[in-house]
Scaffold this active site. Structure first.
Site, PDB file in Angstrom:
ATOM      1  N   GLU A  61     -15.606 -26.250 -28.861  1.00 31.68           N
ATOM      2  CA  GLU A  61     -15.010 -26.471 -30.177  1.00 31.68           C
ATOM      3  C   GLU A  61     -14.589 -25.151 -30.832  1.00 31.68           C
ATOM      4  O   GLU A  61     -13.535 -25.074 -31.481  1.00 31.68           O
ATOM      5  CB  GLU A  61     -15.980 -27.227 -31.088  1.00 31.68           C
ATOM      6  CG  GLU A  61     -15.331 -27.682 -32.396  1.00 31.68           C
ATOM      7  CD  GLU A  61     -16.228 -28.577 -33.227  1.00 31.68           C
ATOM      8  OE1 GLU A  61     -17.437 -28.665 -32.930  1.00 31.68           O
ATOM      9  OE2 GLU A  61     -15.719 -29.178 -34.192  1.00 31.68           O
ATOM     10  N   CYS A  70     -19.185 -41.243 -31.172  1.00 32.38           N
ATOM     11  CA  CYS A  70     -19.440 -40.426 -32.349  1.00 32.38           C
ATOM     12  C   CYS A  70     -18.187 -40.148 -33.167  1.00 32.38           C
ATOM     13  O   CYS A  70     -18.264 -39.496 -34.216  1.00 32.38           O
ATOM     14  CB  CYS A  70     -20.112 -39.125 -31.930  1.00 32.38           C
ATOM     15  SG  CYS A  70     -21.628 -39.444 -30.986  1.00 32.38           S
ATOM     16  N   HIS A  99     -17.601 -30.522 -35.555  1.00 30.15           N
ATOM     17  CA  HIS A  99     -18.475 -31.533 -34.961  1.00 30.15           C
ATOM     18  C   HIS A  99     -19.854 -30.904 -34.718  1.00 30.15           C
ATOM     19  O   HIS A  99     -20.857 -31.502 -35.041  1.00 30.15           O
ATOM     20  CB  HIS A  99     -17.856 -32.044 -33.664  1.00 30.15           C
ATOM     21  CG  HIS A  99     -18.548 -33.224 -33.082  1.00 30.15           C
ATOM     22  ND1 HIS A  99     -18.761 -34.387 -33.787  1.00 30.15           N
ATOM     23  CD2 HIS A  99     -19.108 -33.425 -31.849  1.00 30.15           C
ATOM     24  CE1 HIS A  99     -19.409 -35.269 -33.019  1.00 30.15           C
ATOM     25  NE2 HIS A  99     -19.636 -34.701 -31.848  1.00 30.15           N
ATOM     26  N   PHE A 145     -18.458 -39.400 -26.937  1.00 34.84           N
ATOM     27  CA  PHE A 145     -18.535 -39.659 -25.500  1.00 34.84           C
ATOM     28  C   PHE A 145     -17.343 -40.524 -25.091  1.00 34.84           C
ATOM     29  O   PHE A 145     -16.960 -41.459 -25.799  1.00 34.84           O
ATOM     30  CB  PHE A 145     -19.822 -40.401 -25.152  1.00 34.84           C
ATOM     31  CG  PHE A 145     -21.066 -39.538 -25.195  1.00 34.84           C
ATOM     32  CD1 PHE A 145     -21.002 -38.160 -25.221  1.00 34.84           C
ATOM     33  CD2 PHE A 145     -22.329 -40.131 -25.182  1.00 34.84           C
ATOM     34  CE1 PHE A 145     -22.154 -37.382 -25.244  1.00 34.84           C
ATOM     35  CE2 PHE A 145     -23.483 -39.364 -25.209  1.00 34.84           C
ATOM     36  CZ  PHE A 145     -23.397 -37.986 -25.248  1.00 34.84           C
ATOM     37  N   HIS A 185     -27.456 -35.870 -36.201  1.00 28.55           N
ATOM     38  CA  HIS A 185     -26.234 -36.476 -35.675  1.00 28.55           C
ATOM     39  C   HIS A 185     -26.333 -37.998 -35.845  1.00 28.55           C
ATOM     40  O   HIS A 185     -27.140 -38.652 -35.184  1.00 28.55           O
ATOM     41  CB  HIS A 185     -26.081 -36.105 -34.204  1.00 28.55           C
ATOM     42  CG  HIS A 185     -24.756 -36.457 -33.610  1.00 28.55           C
ATOM     43  ND1 HIS A 185     -23.810 -37.230 -34.261  1.00 28.55           N
ATOM     44  CD2 HIS A 185     -24.204 -36.122 -32.418  1.00 28.55           C
ATOM     45  CE1 HIS A 185     -22.758 -37.372 -33.492  1.00 28.55           C
ATOM     46  NE2 HIS A 185     -22.961 -36.700 -32.365  1.00 28.55           N
ATOM     47  N   LYS A 238     -24.423 -31.149 -39.476  1.00 28.96           N
ATOM     48  CA  LYS A 238     -25.416 -31.821 -38.610  1.00 28.96           C
ATOM     49  C   LYS A 238     -26.705 -31.013 -38.522  1.00 28.96           C
ATOM     50  O   LYS A 238     -27.751 -31.558 -38.158  1.00 28.96           O
ATOM     51  CB  LYS A 238     -24.853 -32.020 -37.201  1.00 28.96           C
ATOM     52  CG  LYS A 238     -23.811 -33.110 -37.073  1.00 28.96           C
ATOM     53  CD  LYS A 238     -23.418 -33.323 -35.612  1.00 28.96           C
ATOM     54  CE  LYS A 238     -22.360 -34.406 -35.480  1.00 28.96           C
ATOM     55  NZ  LYS A 238     -21.042 -33.966 -36.005  1.00 28.96           N
TER      56      LYS A 238
END
Length: 416
Positions: free
Chosen positions: A316, A165, A305, A403, A342, A337
């Site tokens: 975060e 991502c 994010h 990831f 996403h 998002k």
């Protein structure tokens, strides 16, 4: 060696909120959710039956039928976004050096649907190995960059980045650095994804990463909310035209913002979970701010994010506190998002677009679907919940994490 300045001179996108920049930005500021029931395939047996698909998409509006058949949708979205960005940049192709124009394009997965279709057909034909000759060039993750360069005859650096991502943020940073170093004058860079497929939804369902709020898809993406239960997967892409500052000024280009800095780090912690204290996220934001030669107090807006997952949102926000200290309470923060879903490898590009537009217009896009703040998150932070707001944005920071522990942060600032 003196590094060159880099500016943004063109933007294009196609996603669940719109088929172009203006439509997307208008819906983003209104706080429109792009989520709805999955139409790409029969999702009735899947745990998650909704997503942020590109709506009313007809490839034949953009491509002739024989061409469309040879392009996975992730490449179609890439070309559509790049086309809009190039038109927006208003190049006179007779006057630019195409040997110094490149393409760096990202996708987290590439042609997932193409791969699935070919394997299913292979097994249904009693394993008769008659594969489509376009199987490989249609599927591979770098092919979108190839198509864009062929269409525009950009003969400079050309490749793909793949970092889950964070993919398109890495693409943008690579393009930015190559221009800064004088290796090229122009890049088309960004990312695209087409993962709302049986394999994509099934795979993320197996990881328990997706929201299963099937009774109310439009409120399912709930970053920083106590009721969040996973992310909403989305399709689409976004493209930026990055250009060396003097090159852009010389041709009288419209300039959206300056690309001021980028940071890249690794969590070195877990294949899917973020470091619980936001170690990698802290490091990457600090690296980006240092690269931009700014201070934390120079940043007015952070596009997080913010996936709406249990661990990620908390880590975060801890990182934001680590980096910004008391200035964190002066920041406007949001997770777009909550509206776009996403977009995996494309998410960095569309959120870069949102950050640039926040600088240009002074409008902060909201984090929609807020009902009850997650108790582990500082309630004094301004997440721009549910409604957009207007304020001056001198500089914006955009985070994307993938990831594997891949982290990337981008900084854009007002052009002066």
């Amino acid at each position: 060696m003196e590094l060159k300045r880099v500016v943004v001179t063109g933007i294009g996108t196609i996603n669940a909120l719109g088929h172009n920049l203006n439509e997307t930005w208008e819906n983003m500021i209104k706080g429109v959710s792009g989520a709805g029931p999955i139409t790409n395939f029969d999702a009735s047996k899947f745990k998650t039956k909704f997503a942020c698909e590109v709506k009313n998409y007809d490839p034949l509006k953009y491509f002739k039928k024989p061409v469309a058949r040879k392009l996975d949708k992730f490449t179609q979205y890439a070309i559509i976004a790049a086309d809009e960005a190039v038109i927006d940049a208003k190049f006179d192709f007779e006057k630019i050096n195409l040997d110094r124009a490149g393409v760096i394009w990202a996708s987290g997965i590439g042609g997932l649907q193409t791969f699935r279709d070919e394997i299913v057909e292979y097994t249904q034909r009693d394993f008769d190995p008659k594969f489509n000759p376009f199987f490989i060039p249609k599927m591979i993750a770098d092919i979108a960059a190839g198509h864009i360069s062929i269409k525009y005859q950009f003969r400079g650096p050309n490749y793909a980045t793949v970092s889950a991502c964070a993919s398109s943020s890495h693409a943008l940073i690579d393009a930015y650095n190559l221009i800064r170093l004088g290796k090229a004058d122009i890049f088309i860079s960004g990312g695209s994804e087409y993962a709302v497929t049986e394999a994509g939804v099934g795979g993320f369902n197996a990881m328990r990463a997706l929201s299963t709020r099937n009774d109310d898809p439009k409120t399912a993406s709930r970053p920083f909310d106590a009721g969040r239960d996973g992310f909403v997967i989305g399709d689409g892409g976004a493209a930026l035209v990055l250009e060396e500052y003097e090159h852009a000024v010389k041709r009288g280009a419209k300039i959206y913002a300056e690309f001021a800095g980028g940071g890249m780090t690794g969590d070195a912690h877990h294949i899917t979970a973020p470091h619980p204290e936001g170690r990698g996220a802290t490091m990457v934001m600090k690296a980006a701010i240092e690269d931009a030669e700014l201070t934390p107090e120079d940043i007015d807006y952070v596009n997080l994010h913010g996936t709406s997952t249990g661990l990620g949102d908390i880590a975060e926000t801890k990182a934001v506190a680590n980096v910004f200290g008391e200035h964190a309470y002066n920041l406007s923060i949001s997770s777009t998002k909550s509206m776009t879903g996403h977009l995996l490898g494309a998410t960095g590009a569309i959120e870069a677009m949102a950050s640039i537009m926040a600088i240009k217009t002074g409008d902060i896009p909201p984090t929609i679907n807020h009902f009850e703040l997650e108790p582990q998150i500082d309630s004094k932070l301004d997440f721009t919940f549910n409604k957009s707001k207007h304020r001056e944005v001198r500089a914006a920071l955009s985070n994307t994490f993938g990831f594997g522990g891949h982290n990337a942060s981008l900084i854009f600032k007002k052009f002066e």
